[in-house]
Structure formats: C-alpha cells, structure tokens
Design a protein around this motif. Structure first.
Motif, PDB file in Angstrom:
ATOM      1  N   ARG A 231       0.737  -1.219   0.199  1.00 16.21           N
ATOM      2  CA  ARG A 231      -0.102   0.239  -0.106  1.00 16.21           C
ATOM      3  C   ARG A 231       0.940   1.371  -0.033  1.00 16.21           C
ATOM      4  O   ARG A 231       0.805   2.243  -0.735  1.00 16.21           O
ATOM      5  N   GLU A 232       2.119   1.300   0.859  1.00 15.72           N
ATOM      6  CA  GLU A 232       2.765   2.402   0.724  1.00 15.72           C
ATOM      7  C   GLU A 232       3.516   2.617  -0.577  1.00 15.72           C
ATOM      8  O   GLU A 232       3.632   3.740  -0.877  1.00 15.72           O
ATOM      9  N   GLY A 233       3.837   1.386  -1.164  1.00 20.43           N
ATOM     10  CA  GLY A 233       4.734   1.771  -2.272  1.00 20.43           C
ATOM     11  C   GLY A 233       3.578   2.250  -3.606  1.00 20.43           C
ATOM     12  O   GLY A 233       3.698   3.035  -4.387  1.00 20.43           O
ATOM     13  N   ALA A 234       2.449   1.892  -3.576  1.00 20.95           N
ATOM     14  CA  ALA A 234       1.330   2.373  -4.302  1.00 20.95           C
ATOM     15  C   ALA A 234       1.117   3.753  -4.192  1.00 20.95           C
ATOM     16  O   ALA A 234       1.161   4.697  -5.278  1.00 20.95           O
ATOM     17  N   ASP A 235       1.310   4.121  -3.109  1.00 20.74           N
ATOM     18  CA  ASP A 235       0.791   5.585  -2.806  1.00 20.74           C
ATOM     19  C   ASP A 235       2.039   6.628  -3.365  1.00 20.74           C
ATOM     20  O   ASP A 235       1.734   7.720  -3.549  1.00 20.74           O
ATOM     21  N   ARG A 236       3.249   6.155  -3.091  1.00 22.63           N
ATOM     22  CA  ARG A 236       4.443   6.976  -3.708  1.00 22.63           C
ATOM     23  C   ARG A 236       5.014   6.517  -4.988  1.00 22.63           C
ATOM     24  O   ARG A 236       6.350   6.767  -5.346  1.00 22.63           O
ATOM     25  N   PHE A 237       4.185   5.418  -5.856  1.00 17.55           N
ATOM     26  CA  PHE A 237       4.916   4.871  -6.789  1.00 17.55           C
ATOM     27  C   PHE A 237       5.206   5.906  -8.085  1.00 17.55           C
ATOM     28  O   PHE A 237       6.417   5.569  -8.373  1.00 17.55           O
ATOM     29  N   PHE A 238       4.621   6.752  -8.166  1.00 16.33           N
ATOM     30  CA  PHE A 238       5.043   7.682  -9.427  1.00 16.33           C
ATOM     31  C   PHE A 238       5.746   8.939  -8.633  1.00 16.33           C
ATOM     32  O   PHE A 238       5.751  10.205  -9.518  1.00 16.33           O
TER      33      PHE A 238
ATOM     34  N   ALA B 263      12.663  -4.226 -10.609  1.00 14.32           N
ATOM     35  CA  ALA B 263      12.434  -5.311 -11.225  1.00 14.32           C
ATOM     36  C   ALA B 263      10.722  -5.063 -11.096  1.00 14.32           C
ATOM     37  O   ALA B 263      10.326  -4.769 -10.243  1.00 14.32           O
ATOM     38  N   PRO B 264      10.011  -5.765 -12.337  1.00 13.45           N
ATOM     39  CA  PRO B 264       8.620  -5.793 -12.059  1.00 13.45           C
ATOM     40  C   PRO B 264       8.060  -6.028 -10.911  1.00 13.45           C
ATOM     41  O   PRO B 264       7.069  -5.639 -10.547  1.00 13.45           O
ATOM     42  N   ASP B 265       8.571  -7.258 -10.537  1.00 14.24           N
ATOM     43  CA  ASP B 265       8.106  -7.704  -9.119  1.00 14.24           C
ATOM     44  C   ASP B 265       8.994  -7.542  -7.942  1.00 14.24           C
ATOM     45  O   ASP B 265       8.915  -8.052  -6.814  1.00 14.24           O
ATOM     46  N   VAL B 266       9.741  -6.627  -8.188  1.00 14.78           N
ATOM     47  CA  VAL B 266      10.830  -6.310  -6.983  1.00 14.78           C
ATOM     48  C   VAL B 266      11.044  -4.701  -7.026  1.00 14.78           C
ATOM     49  O   VAL B 266      11.887  -4.143  -6.884  1.00 14.78           O
ATOM     50  N   ILE B 267       9.956  -3.832  -7.046  1.00 15.81           N
ATOM     51  CA  ILE B 267       9.765  -2.467  -6.979  1.00 15.81           C
ATOM     52  C   ILE B 267       9.211  -2.332  -5.565  1.00 15.81           C
ATOM     53  O   ILE B 267       8.212  -1.575  -5.355  1.00 15.81           O
ATOM     54  N   ALA B 268      10.000  -2.538  -4.741  1.00 12.50           N
ATOM     55  CA  ALA B 268       9.582  -2.466  -3.188  1.00 12.50           C
ATOM     56  C   ALA B 268       9.579  -1.143  -2.488  1.00 12.50           C
ATOM     57  O   ALA B 268       9.887  -0.986  -1.311  1.00 12.50           O
ATOM     58  N   THR B 269      10.072  -0.152  -3.351  1.00 12.91           N
ATOM     59  CA  THR B 269       9.928   1.207  -2.810  1.00 12.91           C
ATOM     60  C   THR B 269      11.083   1.382  -1.809  1.00 12.91           C
ATOM     61  O   THR B 269      10.740   2.547  -1.007  1.00 12.91           O
ATOM     62  N   GLY B 270      12.234   0.853  -1.929  1.00 13.32           N
ATOM     63  CA  GLY B 270      13.174   1.006  -1.018  1.00 13.32           C
ATOM     64  C   GLY B 270      13.085   0.693   0.406  1.00 13.32           C
ATOM     65  O   GLY B 270      13.777   1.207   1.358  1.00 13.32           O
ATOM     66  N   THR B 271      11.931   0.087   0.751  1.00 14.30           N
ATOM     67  CA  THR B 271      11.830  -0.183   2.396  1.00 14.30           C
ATOM     68  C   THR B 271      11.907  -1.710   2.525  1.00 14.30           C
ATOM     69  O   THR B 271      11.237  -2.307   3.238  1.00 14.30           O
ATOM     70  N   ARG B 272      13.049  -2.273   2.114  1.00  7.82           N
ATOM     71  CA  ARG B 272      13.172  -3.680   2.209  1.00  7.82           C
ATOM     72  C   ARG B 272      13.196  -3.840   3.743  1.00  7.82           C
ATOM     73  O   ARG B 272      13.108  -4.895   4.245  1.00  7.82           O
ATOM     74  N   GLU B 273      14.083  -3.066   4.351  1.00  4.68           N
ATOM     75  CA  GLU B 273      14.217  -3.571   6.012  1.00  4.68           C
ATOM     76  C   GLU B 273      12.883  -3.419   6.727  1.00  4.68           C
ATOM     77  O   GLU B 273      12.755  -4.376   7.599  1.00  4.68           O
ATOM     78  N   THR B 274      12.151  -2.960   6.372  1.00  2.18           N
ATOM     79  CA  THR B 274      10.428  -2.726   6.859  1.00  2.18           C
ATOM     80  C   THR B 274       9.870  -4.230   6.648  1.00  2.18           C
ATOM     81  O   THR B 274       9.342  -4.839   7.487  1.00  2.18           O
ATOM     82  N   ALA B 275      10.208  -4.752   5.427  1.00  2.88           N
ATOM     83  CA  ALA B 275       9.668  -6.001   5.168  1.00  2.88           C
ATOM     84  C   ALA B 275      10.507  -7.075   6.190  1.00  2.88           C
ATOM     85  O   ALA B 275       9.883  -8.325   6.058  1.00  2.88           O
TER      86      ALA B 275
END
Length: 368
Positions: free
Chosen positions: A322-329, A336-348
């Motif tokens: 959800r956070e990634g969608a909010d700031r995607f543009f 990568a197409p399925d690796v566009i995790a918005t730079g918050t990998r630590e949160t994951a």
C-alpha cells in the motif's frame, strides 16, 4: 491423502513439493495448456532463500540470478518462468500435473471434496488448495465473488521481454510522465531485457484472457508519449510473453473454508509493487504443508496453525504494498517488475517467519 492444488505458479509447485515431501499425494491442475513462462522478474529474499535451501535448490537458483542492481545483499532476482520451471522439475516425477483444465465446482462433505473439472472427469480429494492467483476461481467457488476480497491499488502494470536493451539504458526508469512510468530492465549483462509499463487508473473492465485487448489498453494509455515509448509499444505488440494485470491486494478474514484453503495471491496477495510475492509464495507453501504434516492431515488444526504463522508476515507485506502504491509515481528508483519494493526492504523483515523444522519423513495418517 490426496490434495488437489489449483494453479501451477510459484505457490502451487512449491506446495506440491512440500506436500509430497511429507507423504501426501498432490495433484496440480493448471488452466493454461503449458507451464507459464511469462511474468518478468521476481525477487527472492529472507526466509524464502532458506526455504529454497531446504529444497536443495538454492545453489541452482543463485546461478539463475539476473544480477539486477535493485537487489540487496543476499537477495536474488530471477525470471519467474525459470523459477517455476525449476520447481516443476523438482516435482514432476512424483506429482501429477493436469494442464489445460480447471476446477468447475467443489462439493464438500464430511469425508472429502468432490471436484468437477471443465474438461476432465470428476474426482474426489481430501483437500483442495487454491494457488490460482489474484483472480482465483477457487476462491470464488468456496468463499464468494471476487469483489468481496480484492482491493485495487490504482496501478496497472504490463511487462514483456525485449530483444536486448535496444540501446536504451539498462535497469533504469525512463523520464517521468504524469501518472505513468516505464522501466527498462537489463539482465545478464544486457543480453536480455524486460520492459515494464505502469499507469495509474481506477478499476478497468476487460477480458482477462484477451491479450490483444490488454495491449490496446496499454497502447492507449501511452499514446502520444515521446522518447523511446513508441519503440517499446512496437516491441510490446510482438512480445510472446506479455503480461498485464492490476496491482491489487486480497484481504480475507480467513484463508480456509472447510476443506478448501488458499495460498499466496489467491488468499493474501500483497500486490506486484510490494516486490514480495514470490518470496511469500515459497514461505506460505512450506508452512501450509508443514502444518498439515504436524497435524497428521487434520485440516482444521493445520489451517488454523498456518494462519497463525503467516498473518503478521502477510500484514506487513501488504502494508509495504500500500505504501509503495501511494508513492509509486514520485520518482522512485527503478527496480524489477516484481521487485519494486519502494526502497523499504528493511521494513519487510521486521516480522520474521521463524521456519519450523517440520518432520521430513511424515506419512499422512489418512483416513483419520
């Protein structure tokens, strides 16, 4: 104990592996006439790598790493089709695959599930697992219509391969366009490349199986854009591995109904932009099969334990989506197409799934 798995993607083939490992007899039904090779690049990280190691597949997966700069230390990015092919290879000698067919109906009774198919004869199974993705037909049959569970995040993504990088920058986002984005993803020293085209939109009505219609939708969204976009649209029209879908999430109070259980995108899709779908699929398959083994095939206890193990993990992944969608543009770096995790990998990784050592030689006690 026979278990029917609907869907031969990452989740379905991984679940087949672990069910067979624990002494169950899985059958995988896939609506496509052949194993899917499309979908672009997927990210593998964290506990998913541990799962692959326990499958004795990690070394081979590492050899398939596309070496995209988007991945952090220890993380991998591989082609979805190659990952599925490897999982299928590891299971095809002991698992029945039924291609070109799909579930038509499920009828549960105290002893099992009677399943009818679109083409094949009816069969009975002890359990049915839906691993058939965001648009899961299994979910619709057992839980209700799609609209009750799918939450659209306002972004559509199309991916397709390119004949090399066409002289375009590899692994980079092209200049910004309002409400649109385009990535060129060079892999393996740019010997091969993928394009990813994204656009903002509310829910669209279209035939999920009509690829030509999908391409017209994408072309219409990017019509009039300059730079390399016309070249990408021309390559899109020729691509044999074109993939198009919404970024959406699946939110459900429960992932099981009687003897039917859902896995990964069918039950708890985190959206492509989370970058965590393939990892979540591998972990969920491992946990679900392991809990069924521990419970001796007693599905109510197994399904409840599966949800307890996975709920916190899934909730955080969906929050990242959800956070990634909010700031995607908003000018985020390309991945990568399925690796566009918005730079918050630590949160994951704040909520870890502690992988249990489920008994490897379990033989299902069936009938109970």
């Amino acid at each position: 104990m026979d278990v029917l798995i609907s869907g031969a993607g990452v989740a379905g083939t991984a679940l087949a592996y672990w069910l067979r490992h624990h002494g169950f007899t899985p059958t995988v039904v896939e609506r496509a006439p052949r194993m899917r090779a499309s979908g672009g690049v997927v990210g593998l990280r964290g506990e998913a790598l541990d799962v692959l190691d326990r499958m004795a597949l990690l070394e081979r997966i590492q050899q398939l790493n596309t070496r995209l700069g988007a991945c952090g230390d220890g993380d991998l990015a591989v082609l979805r089709g190659e990952l599925i092919g490897l999982l299928c290879e590891a299971t095809r000698q002991e698992v029945e695959y039924v291609l070109g067919d799909s579930i038509a109906s499920v009828e549960q009774d105290p002893a099992g599930v009677r399943v009818t198919f679109e083409r094949g004869r009816p069969r009975r199974f002890a359990l049915v697992a839906g691993a058939d993705g965001l648009h899961s037909h299994t979910r619709s049959l057992a839980f209700g219509p799609r609209e009750r569970f799918v939450r659209h995040l306002g972004i559509y993504t199309a991916t397709f391969s390119l004949p090399g990088h066409l002289g375009l920058p590899g692994s980079d986002r092209l200049p910004g366009m309002p409400g649109k984005a385009a990535d060129i993803l060079g892999i393996r020293d740019d010997a091969k490349a993928y394009a990813a085209l994204h656009f903002a939109s509310g829910p669209l009505a279209y035939d999920r199986d009509d690829v030509a219609q999908h391409q017209r939708i994408v072309a219409g969204q990017f019509a009039g854009e300059g730079g390399p976009i016309p070249l990408l649209l021309a390559e899109m029209s020729r691509a044999q591995d074109f993939f198009f879908d919404a970024n959406a999430q699946v939110e459900m109070c429960h992932w099981s109904s009687g003897r039917v259980v859902l896995l990964e995108d069918a039950g708890y899709c985190a959206a492509q932009i989370s970058g965590l779908g393939a990892s979540q699929a591998l972990i969920g398959a491992y946990v679900l099969a392991g809990e069924l083994a521990v419970a001796g095939g007693e599905h109510p206890a197994a399904f409840a334990a599966y949800e307890r193990e996975m709920r916190g993990f899934v909730a955080e992944h969906q929050q990242i989506g959800r956070e990634g969608a909010d700031r995607f543009f908003m000018g985020m770096p390309a991945q990568a197409p399925d690796v566009i995790a918005t730079g918050t990998r630590e949160t994951a990784r704040t909520h870890l799934v502690r992988l249990k050592d489920y008994a490897p030689s379990f033989a299902a006690r069936w009938p109970p």
